[in-house]
Motif scaffolding. Structure first.
Motif, PDB file in Angstrom:
ATOM      1  N   LEU A  98       0.819  -1.209   0.000  1.00  0.00           N
ATOM      2  CA  LEU A  98       0.000   0.000   0.000  1.00  0.00           C
ATOM      3  C   LEU A  98       0.855   1.262   0.000  1.00  0.00           C
ATOM      4  O   LEU A  98       0.412   2.312  -0.473  1.00  0.00           O
ATOM      5  CB  LEU A  98      -0.929  -0.003   1.216  1.00  0.00           C
ATOM      6  N   LEU A 135      -6.311   3.545   0.997  1.00  0.00           N
ATOM      7  CA  LEU A 135      -5.481   3.259  -0.169  1.00  0.00           C
ATOM      8  C   LEU A 135      -5.840   1.922  -0.803  1.00  0.00           C
ATOM      9  O   LEU A 135      -5.676   1.729  -2.005  1.00  0.00           O
ATOM     10  CB  LEU A 135      -4.004   3.266   0.230  1.00  0.00           C
ATOM     11  N   ALA A 193      -2.053   8.546  -5.258  1.00  0.00           N
ATOM     12  CA  ALA A 193      -3.362   8.803  -4.656  1.00  0.00           C
ATOM     13  C   ALA A 193      -3.781  10.253  -4.897  1.00  0.00           C
ATOM     14  O   ALA A 193      -3.010  11.182  -4.676  1.00  0.00           O
ATOM     15  CB  ALA A 193      -3.318   8.510  -3.158  1.00  0.00           C
ATOM     16  N   ARG A 238       1.155   2.912  -3.275  1.00  0.00           N
ATOM     17  CA  ARG A 238      -0.031   3.542  -3.852  1.00  0.00           C
ATOM     18  C   ARG A 238      -0.173   5.007  -3.459  1.00  0.00           C
ATOM     19  O   ARG A 238      -0.931   5.751  -4.081  1.00  0.00           O
ATOM     20  CB  ARG A 238      -1.287   2.790  -3.415  1.00  0.00           C
TER      21      ARG A 238
END
Length: 200
Positions: free
Chosen positions: A77, A118, A84, A80
């Motif tokens: 995560l 996320l 975002a 990511r």
């Protein structure tokens, strides 16, 4: 598939895979990820929790490992966050801290609400949301590493909570650096220990 670890997020193959402790709540979303939690379970069973959009919406339960379609780890995560599209302070802090965490050469990633957001994009974050970070340290790191981790909380736009996972349990870094006993969360329940890397 690797065995899930606490704070990993699991996606089940179907809505019936999750067994809730008690009646399944109205807010339960079968498409949302389940959070791996600490609890001793029989082989092939994973202790997980479902969460809703609000802090009081939590439901502990279990899922069979063979009913898990995919696993997202906090480390996965972390990658990511850069893509975002959001201006939450906790996500801004995550982006700012990522290079410093990478430089420490530790296994780290977002947990809590930031990690959940996320993973699935559900609206669980607020402008006041904390940033929960998980750092997996199966061996005692150098004192300089612990000091650098503790220093990450300074000067950020939100509150930073760093949890350390030793493999045998998890504890709050802030509690450890204060000195004295540490509450180590294990599969058998919480234990007050002097040294989380030598709990026995």
């Amino acid at each position: 598939m690797n065995a899930p670890r606490p704070h990993d997020l699991l996606f089940a193959r179907d809505a019936g895979a999750f067994t809730c402790a008690g009646a399944r709540p109205d807010w339960f979303d079968a498409g949302a990820p389940l959070v791996v939690r600490r609890q001793a379970t029989p082989p092939g069973i994973v202790a997980v929790g479902a969460r809703g959009l609000h802090r009081n919406e939590r439901c502990p339960g279990h899922v069979a490992l063979d009913a898990v379609a995919s696993i997202l780890t906090p480390r996965m995560l972390a990658h990511r966050a850069h893509a975002a599209d959001a201006d939450f302070p906790c996500i801004a802090a995550l982006r700012a801290l990522a290079p410093r965490l990478d430089a420490l050469d530790v296994d780290w990633g977002p947990a809590g609400g930031a990690g959940y957001w996320l993973a699935c994009g559900l609206p669980v974050l607020r402008a006041t949301s904390d940033l929960d970070l998980l750092v997996r340290l199966p061996r005692r790191p150098a004192a300089a590493t612990l000091a650098a981790l503790a220093g990450l909380r300074d000067g950020q736009p939100c509150r930073i909570d760093i949890q350390v996972d030793t493999g045998a349990g998890g504890f709050a870094l802030a509690e450890y650096v204060r000195g004295g006993g540490v509450l180590l969360k294990t599969d058998a329940g919480p234990r007050l220990v002097a040294d989380p890397w030598e709990p026995a």
